[in-house]
Design a protein around this motif. Structure first.
Motif, PDB file in Angstrom:
ATOM      1  N   ASP A 163      40.006  30.127  36.282  1.00 52.13           N
ATOM      2  CA  ASP A 163      39.416  31.190  37.084  1.00 52.13           C
ATOM      3  C   ASP A 163      39.998  32.546  36.703  1.00 52.13           C
ATOM      4  N   ILE A 164      41.264  32.569  36.282  1.00 54.78           N
ATOM      5  CA  ILE A 164      41.877  33.813  35.826  1.00 54.78           C
ATOM      6  C   ILE A 164      41.213  34.285  34.534  1.00 54.78           C
ATOM      7  N   ILE A 165      40.938  33.342  33.635  1.00 58.52           N
ATOM      8  CA  ILE A 165      40.296  33.701  32.372  1.00 58.52           C
ATOM      9  C   ILE A 165      38.882  34.230  32.608  1.00 58.52           C
ATOM     10  N   LYS A 166      38.219  33.712  33.626  1.00 60.82           N
ATOM     11  CA  LYS A 166      36.856  34.163  33.910  1.00 60.82           C
ATOM     12  C   LYS A 166      36.827  35.589  34.458  1.00 60.82           C
ATOM     13  N   SER A 167      37.899  36.024  35.069  1.00 61.00           N
ATOM     14  CA  SER A 167      37.973  37.380  35.597  1.00 61.00           C
ATOM     15  C   SER A 167      38.346  38.342  34.470  1.00 61.00           C
ATOM     16  N   SER A 168      37.515  39.329  34.201  1.00 61.66           N
ATOM     17  CA  SER A 168      37.772  40.259  33.096  1.00 61.66           C
ATOM     18  C   SER A 168      39.065  41.051  33.324  1.00 61.66           C
ATOM     19  N   THR A 169      39.316  41.426  34.576  1.00 60.14           N
ATOM     20  CA  THR A 169      40.525  42.188  34.884  1.00 60.14           C
ATOM     21  C   THR A 169      41.778  41.368  34.626  1.00 60.14           C
ATOM     22  N   LEU A 170      41.815  40.154  35.139  1.00 66.57           N
ATOM     23  CA  LEU A 170      42.987  39.305  34.951  1.00 66.57           C
ATOM     24  C   LEU A 170      43.098  38.786  33.529  1.00 66.57           C
ATOM     25  N   ARG A 171      41.968  38.650  32.854  1.00 67.19           N
ATOM     26  CA  ARG A 171      42.011  38.204  31.457  1.00 67.19           C
ATOM     27  C   ARG A 171      42.690  39.247  30.569  1.00 67.19           C
ATOM     28  N   LYS A 172      42.333  40.508  30.747  1.00 69.49           N
ATOM     29  CA  LYS A 172      42.969  41.580  29.973  1.00 69.49           C
ATOM     30  C   LYS A 172      44.454  41.680  30.311  1.00 69.49           C
ATOM     31  N   ARG A 173      44.753  41.529  31.593  1.00 66.62           N
ATOM     32  CA  ARG A 173      46.143  41.600  32.019  1.00 66.62           C
ATOM     33  C   ARG A 173      46.955  40.442  31.438  1.00 66.62           C
TER      34      ARG A 173
END
Length: 276
Positions: free
Chosen positions: A15-25
């Motif tokens: 689910d973190i990878i699916k979120s663009s914000t958390l993926r970049k972070r």
């Protein structure tokens, strides 16, 4: 998926990878962990090439880790916070590594050894900071897996560190240049991450994404709200949630009426009422 199943569902690393914000972070953190381990082991293994007594150099290299580890735990709770502490230690460590290239021209071995030990001190200090900083980036259900993947990236850096040292056979300063450049670039990339000092740990993906918003950080420090944003929690634990179109707040899958908060007493009263 119905509402009940959605409330009982726990956020995972996917689910973190699916979120663009958390993926970049996360990609930013991965590179920082990789660089920390790369430079830490690279500088440690390079102590025999500094000149002087190898045994004394190895002793000093191990001794500086004690105050460095203590410093890493201290500076994260100062006004520097997590972000600037990590940025400063990694940039200073990278600069110290690069400056060792100019030490032989001075014909003073102790200058090169001192610069190398400063680099070792800074990168050891940053290791203590990045553990805390990374854990505060991820929501509670995915925190273990998030930090675990970061640690895996660090192991990759540890594997490559001895191989980078072999680049000295092509050009003697090349290995030190790689360590210094990686450390400086990773330290500057930290500035793209949000500051997490004095913020409540995120419990969901949505809360983790809200940490990035400057209004969330400002609200946590001042206790004031703007627009449709409300403060929820006790006076010591404040965090930001958004008002939904239906006029209700959602936190941790629970639906609660909007609480109009005007001061700290109202926050505490609202918290006690919701606990009944």
């Amino acid at each position: 998926m119905n509402e009940a199943e959605n409330q009982g569902r726990k956020d995972g690393f996917l689910d973190i990878i699916k979120s663009s914000t958390l993926r970049k972070r996360s990609l930013n953190l991965f590179f920082n962990w990789f660089t920390n381990s790369l430079v830490y082991l690279g500088v440690s293994l390079n102590t025999s090439n500094l000149g002087g007594d190898d045994y004394l150099n190895a002793f000093i290299s191990a001794a500086v880790e004690i105050p460095a580890a203590a410093m890493g735990l201290y500076i994260v709770d100062t006004k520097l916070g997590r972000r600037w502490s990590l940025c400063g230690t990694m940039v200073l460590g990278g600069l110290a590594c690069i400056l060792t290239l100019f030490a032989p021209s001075c014909e003073m071995e102790w200058i090169g050894i001192t610069l190398a030990m400063i680099g070792k001190f800074c990168i050891t200090c940053s290791f203590g900071v990045i553990y805390i900083f990374s854990a505060e980036m991820y929501p509670t259900p995915a925190r273990n897996s998030g930090v675990g993947v970061c640690s895996m990236c660090a192991r990759v850096g540890g594997i490559l560190a001895p191989q980078i040292l072999l680049l000295s056979t092509l050009w003697e300063p090349l290995a030190v240049v790689v360590f210094g450049a990686c450390s400086i670039s990773a330290g500057l990339l930290v500035l793209l991450l949000p500051e997490t000092r004095n913020l409540k740990l995120p419990e969901t993906i949505k809360e983790a994404e809200l940490v990035e918003r400057p209004t969330a950080r400002k609200m946590t420090e001042t206790g004031k709200t703007t627009g449709s944003e409300k403060v929820v929690g006790s006076s010591k634990e404040r965090y930001l949630v958004e008002e939904t179109p239906e006029g209700k707040d959602f936190h941790n899958g629970l639906e609660n009426p909007i609480i109009n908060v005007t001061d700290e007493r109202a926050v505490d009263a609202a918290t006690q009422t919701s606990g009944l």
